[in-house]
Design an enzyme around this catalytic site. Structure first.
Site, short mmCIF file in Angstrom:
data_model
loop_
_atom_site.label_atom_id
_atom_site.label_comp_id
_atom_site.label_asym_id
_atom_site.label_seq_id
_atom_site.Cartn_x
_atom_site.Cartn_y
_atom_site.Cartn_z
N ASP A 279 0.75 -0.41 0.23
CA ASP A 279 0.09 -0.25 -0.12
C ASP A 279 0.71 1.32 -0.11
O ASP A 279 2.59 0.92 0.14
CB ASP A 279 -0.70 0.26 1.66
CG ASP A 279 -2.09 0.35 1.43
OD1 ASP A 279 -2.00 2.02 -0.14
OD2 ASP A 279 -3.10 0.79 1.82
C1 BGC Z 1 -4.98 3.20 0.11
C2 BGC Z 1 -5.18 2.21 -0.79
C3 BGC Z 1 -4.78 3.05 -2.37
C4 BGC Z 1 -3.74 3.92 -1.90
C5 BGC Z 1 -3.51 4.47 -3.91
C6 BGC Z 1 -4.00 4.15 -0.06
O1 BGC Z 1 -4.29 5.13 1.06
O2 BGC Z 1 -5.21 2.86 1.67
O3 BGC Z 1 -6.09 1.64 -1.44
O4 BGC Z 1 -5.29 2.14 -3.18
O5 BGC Z 1 -3.75 4.41 -1.61
O6 BGC Z 1 -4.67 5.70 -3.69
#
Ligand code: BGC
Length: 757
Positions: A279
């Site tokens: 993530d």
């Molecule tokens: C979220 C993810 C997301 C990623 C990219 C993160 O803060 O937890 O679910 O895909 O950002 O936007």
């Protein structure tokens, strides 16, 4: 196992040939995915400043020019994807293209109902069709991979990300996960007009302590295997090409540095062959967690845990990998294995042959009217009729004046919900617009917001993605507006009141400590109801809200969720009975925040007779049970039968039931099958969903629905045995319209308990 559209051996051979010619630095470069905030480029060219990353696009473009990036995220403009792709291809000796990832959560240009609403359809075909549309639009603009589905189960609705998942149940969660993977990927990775699916966040993110986003999750093995893992395992089995890590600590080890998760469970036990991405900044944050000593240590531990690619907001820590390999801290074979997975994904997607997109074609695909129809149908299927004393459906011919009340009733931005970027607000249909279009000129439809929109307590970083709280309407006089709404209701035949949460109050970093309707919404509703005009309450939400007063005092309540681009049209069709509501709750709806966590599939426990009397001050039953939802008309379940009353362990029993429409209008039912194991080597849930089927029935129609209960449905993960077992036991089985179904039977499973892994 992954269905490979492009020939496996050829892919492997090509990836090997590429790898053989790459330096350690070139290999490490493939393992970084950069955020690219070009779409926020401001007049000074200093975009990214909001995130305190000056000149972020320039940093990324430098990395591309030296072959130092494997993937980007947040580019959704076809001209921009082509430009950046060219930079990348020309920036490395091997001409390796980029993978473009994006948060394609509930649509790209065509916005579908939010994911929890799609789960409420209890209809895998609708869910698959929705993600197929999203994939088609995404692929057309140059996106190759969705950071979706989010398959984290949520048992605490204070957690804002409940809106992104399928609710509380592992069986429904697994079915929804599979439908989404199929929708995104089609026949497999590399299929035409499809993209890679990335189930996330592995694993246990939904169990954040106190429902506070990012906080630690402490989950027993029993709960992990029986509850949180099944949707992930199902997504992997369906062929998902990617998996994303989670931010939080899991039982004391940050998920992103958790080797057990990524290597032992995901790859060794489930045979996952795709690539894992962190993530955002989650590898770097192994240091922030107090786990890694410094950035190089974070890189080493992330990679060896099994996280192939780092998603980096700022300087990537995987830039240290080349150095770590040359110092012998990280094995080159480990690096190679990760790079091979990334290269294989690019090869399977055909990006070496066709790295660019056609901008004209992209425009055409984004404007396809068939996509909007698919979204409208999904919104019609997702709505859940929580209460109805007969007021719905409305008869347009018998009405002269309709009052539409509440600021959410005419808010385009709220109608589509959070977690979308490429939407077109112009074409979004609000509830007010939908009703006006549906009834035409013959009925007067007047609107009053009544109150001003509620604000979050403090702003979030997510507000910058176009998710801003609505500004205070200019010159809004609170008392005057409230009085105007009440007067309007008082002179109308019916009042359609829309309440809920503003879309930026739910989602990532949007936990709530209360489930009350924000702002003065309850006051508005009570004042409108006091006029005596019949009220239809529409709820725009992604989590259960405190509707205790409404449940007692309002004749009809329809949960419309955040219904998407064509939401208002779908809602009008439901209100006037053009379609029957058939959505069902994918979570238990508590009465009050103090009851959380509250799930339907808890174990029997001591004193089951008094299950509803656990609190001094409130019933310990939910306001609405898991699976709840009404339809119009009159339907029933009857004649439940089993083909056998006794089976041996390993065998199956078939359960048959009839669903009958006794009334004069079509109905939408969801036959839900629940089991309970009466005794065994563990105590098991009081009810456990093990089958469902949505059925549409014409007036007078009867449908036989059949379910099979075999080893897969009857086994469970046993903590003492540390594995899957099936017990010899008596089982109860019920089929009906929600988790309190009473139509039941029982059967015996005989034979010695055994490993069912
Ligand atoms: C979220 C993810 C997301 C990623 C990219 C993160 O803060 O937890 O679910 O895909 O950002 O936007």
């Amino acid at each position: 196992m992954t269905t490979l559209i492009r020939d496996d051996d050829t892919i492997r051979a090509k990836a090997d040939a590429l790898l053989a010619g790459m330096t350690v630095e070139e290999k490490a470069g493939q393992l970084t995915q950069y955020f690219y905030f070009g779409f926020m480029r401001d007049t000074t060219g200093e975009s990214g400043d909001d995130l305190h990353i000056p000149n972020q696009p320039a940093m990324v473009e430098t990395a591309l020019a030296r072959g130092g990036a494997g993937a980007l995220l947040f580019v959704n403009d076809p001209a921009e994807t082509n430009r950046l792709q060219k930079l990348a291809i020309e920036g490395n000796r091997h001409g390796i293209p980029l993978l473009f990832g994006f948060d394609v959560i509930h649509g790209l240009r065509t916005i579908f109902p939010v994911p929890i609403a799609m789960a409420a359809t209890w209809d895998p075909a609708t869910i698959e069709a929705g993600q197929a549309v999203a994939a088609r639009e995404a692929r057309a603009v140059g996106i190759h991979w969705a950071f979706a589905p989010m398959v984290d189960l949520t048992r605490d609705p204070r957690w804002g990300r409940i809106i992104e998942g399928a609710g509380e149940d592992p069986y429904l969660g697994a079915a929804v996960a599979v439908a989404q993977v199929r929708g995104f990927q089609g026949e497999g990775i590399g299929a035409d007009e499809r993209i890679i699916a990335g189930p996330k966040h592995f694993a246990g993110y939904g169990a954040a302590m106190g429902g506070r986003d990012y906080d630690e999750a402490n989950i027993s093995d029993y709960e992990m295997w029986n509850t949180f893992f099944p949707p992930f395992e199902a997504a992997v089995e369906a062929g998902a090409g990617n998996v994303m890590t989670a931010y939080m600590d899991l039982n004391g080890i940050p998920a992103t540095g958790n080797r057990w998760l990524f290597t032992e469970v995901l790859r060794e036990t489930w045979g996952f062959e795709g690539f894992v991405v962190s993530d955002a900044n989650a590898v770097k944050n192994l240091e922030a967690h107090g786990f890694a000593k410094d950035a190089p240590d974070a890189a080493a531990r992330g990679l060896t845990a099994g996280c192939d690619m780092e998603m980096a907001v700022s300087e990537p820590v995987y830039d240290h990998l080349a150095d770590l390999v040359s110092r012998g801290t990280v094995d080159e074979a480990t690096l190679d294995a990760s790079v091979r997975r990334v290269l294989e994904a690019k090869l399977r997607m055909g990006l070496f042959d066709e790295p660019y997109v056609d901008e004209d074609r992209a425009r055409e695909v984004l404007n396809d009217p068939a996509h909007r129809d698919t979204a409208r149908i999904a919104a019609e299927k997702a709505a859940v009729l929580l209460e109805n004393d007969g007021l719905l459906p409305l008869d347009a011919g018998a009405l002269e004046r309709i009052a539409v009340i509440g600021p959410l009733a005419d808010s385009k931005r709220d109608t589509i919900g959070p977690w979308c970027f490429d939407f077109d607000l112009e074409e979004t249909v609000t509830v007010l617009e939908g009703i006006r279009d549906r009834v035409g000129d013959g009925v007067v439809v007047d609107y009053a917001p009544g109150i001003r929109p509620a604000q979050r307590t403090f702003p979030s970083m997510f507000d910058m993605f176009g998710n801003n709280a609505p500004v205070d309407p200019e010159g809004f006089d609170d008392e005057l507006e409230l009085a105007r709404a009440v007067a309007l209701a008082g002179t109308s035949d019916v009042a359609v009141v829309v309440v809920g949460e503003w879309q930026n109050m739910i989602g990532e970093m949007s936990s709530r400590s209360s489930l009350e309707l924000p702002g003065r919404q309850l006051e508005l509703l009570q004042a409108v109801a006091a006029t005596g005009t019949p009220v239809v309450l529409l709820v725009m939400n992604g989590r259960p809200l405190d509707l205790r007063w409404a449940a007692e005092n309002v004749p009809a309540i329809l949960d419309i969720w955040y219904p998407g681009t064509r939401g208002g049209e779908a809602v009008a069709n439901l209100l006037f009975g053009d379609v029957a509501p058939g959505g069902r709750l994918p979570f238990t709806w508590p009465r009050t925040v103090g009851q959380i966590p509250m799930i339907y599939n808890h174990t029997v426990s001591h004193d089951p007779e008094n299950q509803g009397k656990r609190y001094w001050d409130e019933a310990s039953t939910p306001l609405y049970p898991f699976g709840h939802g009404y339809t119009y008309g009159d339907s029933e379940f009857r004649n439940l039968s089993l083909d056998r009353s006794e089976i041996a362990i390993g065998e199956s029993v078939t359960v048959t039931v009839e669903v009958v429409n006794n009334g004069s209008v079509p109905v939408e039912e969801v036959a839900q099958l629940y089991i309970h194991q009466r005794h065994g080597t563990s105590s098991r849930p009081v009810r456990d969903l093990k089958g469902f089927q949505r059925v549409s029935l014409a007036s007078g129609e009867t449908r036989r629905v059949e379910f099979t209960l075999g080893p897969k449905e009857l086994r469970y993960w046993n903590a003492a045995a540390k594995g899957w077992v099936q017990d010899a036991a008596t089982f109860d089985v019920w089929v009906g319209g929600d988790s309190t179904a009473t139509l039941g039977a029982s059967f015996e499973v005989t034979g010695p308990a055994r490993d069912a892994g």
